[in-house]
Enzyme design. Structure first.
Site, PDB file in Angstrom:
ATOM      1  N   ASP A 126      41.163  45.666  45.018  1.00  0.00           N
ATOM      2  CA  ASP A 126      41.482  44.886  43.821  1.00  0.00           C
ATOM      3  C   ASP A 126      41.707  45.843  42.660  1.00  0.00           C
ATOM      4  O   ASP A 126      40.913  46.756  42.448  1.00  0.00           O
ATOM      5  CB  ASP A 126      40.350  43.896  43.508  1.00  0.00           C
ATOM      6  CG  ASP A 126      40.318  42.752  44.506  1.00  0.00           C
ATOM      7  OD1 ASP A 126      41.330  42.549  45.214  1.00  0.00           O
ATOM      8  OD2 ASP A 126      39.286  42.060  44.583  1.00  0.00           O
ATOM      9  N   HIS A 143      39.587  45.481  51.361  1.00  0.00           N
ATOM     10  CA  HIS A 143      39.149  44.267  52.044  1.00  0.00           C
ATOM     11  C   HIS A 143      40.371  43.448  52.458  1.00  0.00           C
ATOM     12  O   HIS A 143      41.496  43.751  52.041  1.00  0.00           O
ATOM     13  CB  HIS A 143      38.204  43.450  51.139  1.00  0.00           C
ATOM     14  CG  HIS A 143      38.767  43.148  49.785  1.00  0.00           C
ATOM     15  ND1 HIS A 143      38.852  44.089  48.775  1.00  0.00           N
ATOM     16  CD2 HIS A 143      39.308  42.013  49.264  1.00  0.00           C
ATOM     17  CE1 HIS A 143      39.391  43.553  47.707  1.00  0.00           C
ATOM     18  NE2 HIS A 143      39.697  42.294  47.971  1.00  0.00           N
ATOM     19  N   ARG A 180      40.118  27.567  55.203  1.00  0.00           N
ATOM     20  CA  ARG A 180      39.204  28.356  54.366  1.00  0.00           C
ATOM     21  C   ARG A 180      39.722  28.294  52.942  1.00  0.00           C
ATOM     22  O   ARG A 180      40.926  28.428  52.719  1.00  0.00           O
ATOM     23  CB  ARG A 180      39.164  29.805  54.857  1.00  0.00           C
ATOM     24  CG  ARG A 180      38.368  30.718  53.953  1.00  0.00           C
ATOM     25  CD  ARG A 180      38.114  32.073  54.610  1.00  0.00           C
ATOM     26  NE  ARG A 180      37.199  32.851  53.809  1.00  0.00           N
ATOM     27  CZ  ARG A 180      37.548  33.773  52.923  1.00  0.00           C
ATOM     28  NH1 ARG A 180      38.823  34.050  52.745  1.00  0.00           N
ATOM     29  NH2 ARG A 180      36.644  34.407  52.218  1.00  0.00           N
TER      30      ARG A 180
END
Ligand code: GA4
Length: 343
Positions: free
Chosen positions: A219, A274, A285
């Protein structure tokens, strides 16, 4: 105190069981700030419990998300494309990255949320109030964690990092991701796209377990606060390159160190790579992700306390606006911080 939790070895053969650090925000200091610094150094990732975010704030945003993603596709597309903000489906960013998801990407300031809500919901006031409540609460958690980081690192100006995300001009974002169950993607793709003639039959059959929802990346911002429903999918990459699966926990939050925190700490923390995998559950989800960012004109420089003779300054100074420009010219998986490293 760091409470280790066991992680089942799911999906990829390259994953292994490892404990995700869990940090209880109600612990006394200095134990708490030391635990946070340790988790940021070792993983760039941890779970927080006793975070103080009201359950109602979480549930209201989740309800809004479910209501939006349940709409017919044409209606959702009226809130898009997400270039740079709004509804997006499969396309990620401007440079051809694709994922197996749909999402809403929103600027987190109240004025932008109010404006954007008109295309998202039939009750824009209800939608924007849910977003603002949620963002306000998770920003508090992020701010508190950043103050504890400064304390744990011995940075004299305790609010040096949290001020950046609390600033009225902060460029923070909120992203609501919606991933289909893996089985639905395989069924939908049976016409050809997912069948690879070069794979053995056994691999074809187990391939659904390895479907990527959102590809690997770090990020770019300072700190990310992520929450999901009870469907698994999030994986983080350890320092040795192995991927581990993070068991979902809908009542808690996961904290992710971003590129800018790596620079502010002069590389003492590393932004964690990630990704999100599609789950084998029958349920979609949904994750809500707050990205705490500085204002566009903020200069990003390592804190003087982090620059030592044995750890000289690793990054050239740049503004968050410059960094954003660079990252939007690159692909999702690129390591953009390399562009700003002192040679
Ligand atoms: C990754 C983290 C956040 O989701 C995000 C993403 C952004 C986007 O979806 O527009 C980017 C990606 C993210 C990094 C590289 C660029 C920009 C897509 C992309 C290919 C909102 C962000 O800030 O950076």
């Amino acid at each position: 105190m760091v409470v280790p939790t066991s992680t089942p070895n799911l999906w990829s053969r390259k994953t292994r069981a490892v404990g995700i650090p869990t940090i209880d925000l109600s612990l006394p200091r200095p134990e708490l700030s030391e635990a946070i610094v340790k988790a940021c150094e070792e993983f760039g990732f941890f779970k927080v419990i006793n975070h103080g975010v009201p359950r109602d704030a979480v549930l209201r945003l989740e309800e809004e998300g479910v209501e939006f993603f349940n709409k017919p596709s044409e209606q959702k597309h009226r809130a898009g494309p997400a270039m740079p903000f709004g509804y997006g489906c499969k396309n990620i960013g401007p440079n051809g990255d694709m994922g197996e998801l749909e999402y809403l990407l929103l600027q987190s300031d109240a004025m932008s949320v109010t404006e954007r809500s008109k295309t998202i919901s039939e009750d824009p006031a209800k939608f924007s109030s849910a977003v603002n409540k949620y963002v306000g609460a998770v920003r508090e958690v992020a701010g508190e964690i950043l103050d504890l980081v400064c304390e744990g690192l011995g940075i004299s100006d305790r609010t040096a990092f949290s001020r950046l995300i609390r600033d009225v001009h902060s460029d923070s974002l909120l992203r609501i991701n919606h991933y289909p169950p893996s089985s639905s993607v395989v069924r939908a793709g049976k016409k050809g796209a997912t069948w690879d003639p070069h794979l053995k039959l056994v691999d074809q059959l187990t391939r659904s377990h390895d479907r990527i929802g959102f590809g690997e990346h770090s990020d770019p911002q300072i700190l990310t606060i992520l929450r999901s429903n009870d469907v698994e999918g999030l994986q983080i990459c350890l320092a040795d390159g192995l991927w581990i699966t993070v068991p979902p926990d809908p009542s808690e939050f996961f904290v992710i160190v971003g590129d800018i925190l790596e620079v502010l700490t002069n590389g003492r923390f590393t932004s964690v790579r990630h990704r999100a995998m599609l789950s084998n559950s029958r349920k979609p989800r949904m994750s809500t992700v707050y990205f705490g960012a500085p204002p566009l004109n903020s200069w990003i420089v390592s804190r003087p306390e982090m620059v030592l003779p044995e750890r000289p300054n690793r990054y050239k100074p740049f503004t968050w606006g410059e960094y954003k420009k660079a990252l939007y010219s690159l692909r999702l998986a690129d390591t953009r911080l390399d562009l700003f490293k002192v040679q």
